[in-house]
Design an enzyme around this catalytic site. Sequence first.
Site, PDB file in Angstrom:
ATOM      1  N   ARG A  18       9.498  -1.182 -20.077  1.00  0.00           N
ATOM      2  CA  ARG A  18       9.199  -2.578 -20.434  1.00  0.00           C
ATOM      3  C   ARG A  18       8.625  -3.378 -19.266  1.00  0.00           C
ATOM      4  O   ARG A  18       8.184  -4.512 -19.437  1.00  0.00           O
ATOM      5  CB  ARG A  18      10.437  -3.260 -21.006  1.00  0.00           C
ATOM      6  CG  ARG A  18      10.760  -2.705 -22.411  1.00  0.00           C
ATOM      7  CD  ARG A  18      12.098  -3.176 -22.887  1.00  0.00           C
ATOM      8  NE  ARG A  18      12.117  -4.611 -23.123  1.00  0.00           N
ATOM      9  CZ  ARG A  18      13.216  -5.363 -23.022  1.00  0.00           C
ATOM     10  NH1 ARG A  18      14.359  -4.806 -22.671  1.00  0.00           N
ATOM     11  NH2 ARG A  18      13.166  -6.648 -23.266  1.00  0.00           N
ATOM     12  N   LYS A  25      11.182   1.353 -12.129  1.00  0.00           N
ATOM     13  CA  LYS A  25      11.710  -0.009 -12.272  1.00  0.00           C
ATOM     14  C   LYS A  25      12.448  -0.513 -11.031  1.00  0.00           C
ATOM     15  O   LYS A  25      12.194  -1.629 -10.563  1.00  0.00           O
ATOM     16  CB  LYS A  25      12.639  -0.072 -13.485  1.00  0.00           C
ATOM     17  CG  LYS A  25      13.224  -1.447 -13.706  1.00  0.00           C
ATOM     18  CD  LYS A  25      13.865  -1.576 -15.050  1.00  0.00           C
ATOM     19  CE  LYS A  25      15.235  -0.949 -15.091  1.00  0.00           C
ATOM     20  NZ  LYS A  25      15.922  -1.280 -16.360  1.00  0.00           N
ATOM     21  N   ARG A 320       0.113 -12.080  10.540  1.00  0.00           N
ATOM     22  CA  ARG A 320       0.190 -10.784   9.862  1.00  0.00           C
ATOM     23  C   ARG A 320       1.052  -9.810  10.670  1.00  0.00           C
ATOM     24  O   ARG A 320       1.432 -10.114  11.802  1.00  0.00           O
ATOM     25  CB  ARG A 320      -1.222 -10.257   9.645  1.00  0.00           C
ATOM     26  CG  ARG A 320      -1.983 -11.087   8.603  1.00  0.00           C
ATOM     27  CD  ARG A 320      -3.427 -10.686   8.519  1.00  0.00           C
ATOM     28  NE  ARG A 320      -3.565  -9.250   8.347  1.00  0.00           N
ATOM     29  CZ  ARG A 320      -4.678  -8.565   8.644  1.00  0.00           C
ATOM     30  NH1 ARG A 320      -5.733  -9.184   9.144  1.00  0.00           N
ATOM     31  NH2 ARG A 320      -4.723  -7.267   8.449  1.00  0.00           N
ATOM     32  N   TYR A 353      -9.602 -15.711  14.885  1.00  0.00           N
ATOM     33  CA  TYR A 353      -8.986 -14.448  14.489  1.00  0.00           C
ATOM     34  C   TYR A 353      -8.603 -13.702  15.760  1.00  0.00           C
ATOM     35  O   TYR A 353      -9.456 -13.406  16.607  1.00  0.00           O
ATOM     36  CB  TYR A 353      -9.946 -13.585  13.653  1.00  0.00           C
ATOM     37  CG  TYR A 353      -9.371 -12.208  13.416  1.00  0.00           C
ATOM     38  CD1 TYR A 353      -8.175 -12.061  12.720  1.00  0.00           C
ATOM     39  CD2 TYR A 353      -9.986 -11.065  13.919  1.00  0.00           C
ATOM     40  CE1 TYR A 353      -7.612 -10.811  12.527  1.00  0.00           C
ATOM     41  CE2 TYR A 353      -9.429  -9.804  13.724  1.00  0.00           C
ATOM     42  CZ  TYR A 353      -8.237  -9.687  13.030  1.00  0.00           C
ATOM     43  OH  TYR A 353      -7.668  -8.452  12.845  1.00  0.00           O
ATOM     44  N   TYR A 374     -13.091  -4.385  15.085  1.00  0.00           N
ATOM     45  CA  TYR A 374     -13.415  -3.268  14.196  1.00  0.00           C
ATOM     46  C   TYR A 374     -14.903  -2.973  14.246  1.00  0.00           C
ATOM     47  O   TYR A 374     -15.730  -3.875  14.063  1.00  0.00           O
ATOM     48  CB  TYR A 374     -12.995  -3.654  12.777  1.00  0.00           C
ATOM     49  CG  TYR A 374     -13.076  -2.547  11.759  1.00  0.00           C
ATOM     50  CD1 TYR A 374     -12.525  -1.290  12.023  1.00  0.00           C
ATOM     51  CD2 TYR A 374     -13.676  -2.759  10.527  1.00  0.00           C
ATOM     52  CE1 TYR A 374     -12.591  -0.277  11.077  1.00  0.00           C
ATOM     53  CE2 TYR A 374     -13.743  -1.754   9.574  1.00  0.00           C
ATOM     54  CZ  TYR A 374     -13.201  -0.509   9.848  1.00  0.00           C
ATOM     55  OH  TYR A 374     -13.260   0.487   8.912  1.00  0.00           O
ATOM     56  N   SER A 392     -15.109 -22.248  23.038  1.00  0.00           N
ATOM     57  CA  SER A 392     -15.172 -22.237  21.570  1.00  0.00           C
ATOM     58  C   SER A 392     -16.270 -21.333  21.042  1.00  0.00           C
ATOM     59  O   SER A 392     -17.291 -21.128  21.692  1.00  0.00           O
ATOM     60  CB  SER A 392     -15.428 -23.658  21.063  1.00  0.00           C
ATOM     61  OG  SER A 392     -14.315 -24.458  21.360  1.00  0.00           O
TER      62      SER A 392
END
Length: 455
Positions: A18, A25, A320, A353, A374, A392
């Site tokens: 369900r 579950k 993160r 970042y 990356y 900046s």
Amino acid sequence: MEARSCLVIVLAAGEGTRMRSARPKVLHAVAGQSLLGHVLAAVANFGATSIAIVVGPGQDAVAAEAKRFAPDTECFVQNERCGTAHAVLTAKSAIAARKPDDILVVYGDTPLVRPQTLARLRAPLAAGDSLAVAAFRPADPTGYGRLIVAGDRLIAIREHLDASAAEREVELCNGGIMAFAGKTALAILGRIGNQNRKGEYYLTDAVEIARDMKFRAVAVEVEEDDVRGINTKKELAEAEAVAQQRLRQAALDAGVTLIAPETVFLSADTTFGKDVVVEPYVVFGEKVSVEDGAVIHSFSHLVGARVGKGASVGPFARLRPGARLGENVHIGNFVEVKEATIEAGAKANHLSYIGDAFVGAEANIGAGTITCNYDGIAKHRTAIGKSAFIGSNSALVAPVQIGDGAYVGSGSVITADVPAEALALGRGRQVVKEGWATRLRALKSIGKRKAGSQD
Ligand code: UD1
Ligand code: CA
């Protein structure tokens, strides 16, 4: 007095169809932790001496999750779903080998069960009772086993399907958690048959059998939340709401300032130091710790992060996994930090970042700075020395190192290491052409006049 030993048997051979999900579950999450994880955390806190889990065939992931929370858990596979008593007897060898004083049977899909509730269920056994059953009064008893009591004794449990009209009037229901005295458990369980509407071996039949054998059974009334089973996504969401309520209350009790508690989402493992302030609308995913005096401003999202003493995060910050912020670090709006250590007093206040990086103490990361970690194939690291100043809108192309105290000019693309105390500029040189705009406008107005004269 010697402490009584207790074997906890977790039934988790559920079908879970369900949930409309490919995932077993009990592996669905509430407050960032699996249903099974919640049950095992309660079991561990309550003081079980050994744990057994009964899973369905092919549910290796469920067994693995159990071991993650309680490494000594013994796993049993129930190949056919023949009922709750049959499931318990799948773990018979654990009972026979360990000879526990007490046995507690719990379901893997009831994440809100609390250690104190388990302890209350077990208590009658120490007083000589043979069996204790968790009782509750649901708003709608349909589907639950009804508890038939006489005086202070429980004499039978009648499953809904098998109950008479009069028995269905009974409001007191079986919550599912049961405690058995170890010395009589196998004798009782061995007598359970499957002569009922479902043709299943019902654990609930243990009550009448105990009575026939002149053993005492009792009902212990518990809160509905403790026995709330999850079968659907709706019930999962309802359990989430209860879990969040409890976690917010615990945080407030521990002295965390939650300005609008109902807007803050926590994980079961979120930890807070003293004098932490959490503004409205903050989400804490798994594995976040926030140390003394830190402030988490509105609309921040944190997962797998450590926030050091006195640090300031957000508004609108994203931390993160692997974000480690030292003391008094400032991470401001629209800054994302991943797998990066940022040492004491460093600041990245706007639009950045910072990933796969080290940022030394007191360094200043200017608005719009990006660590280009990356290259499409692999991730590379950026190291920024202490007290360095990154102008900046700079792109730091990893692998790259910026030395202590060095400056990077605004708008630079840095592809080579910068020594300590140096200035690095990596941008097009500015060209100024005096009077150029005036000349342009003059040329344009001549063109317009010529075009006009042609009509
Ligand atoms: C059961 C109780 C009922 C109680 C209700 C509370 C029985 C016979 N009935 O009914 O009195 O009011 O729980 O929620 O016990 N399981 C297995 N193997 C099996 C069957 C079940 O592991 O062969 C596990 C399930 O995964 C689940 C638990 O046992 O975690 C309960 O089984 P379920 O079929 O949901 O029992 P109910 O019919 O709801
Ligand atoms: Ca059920």
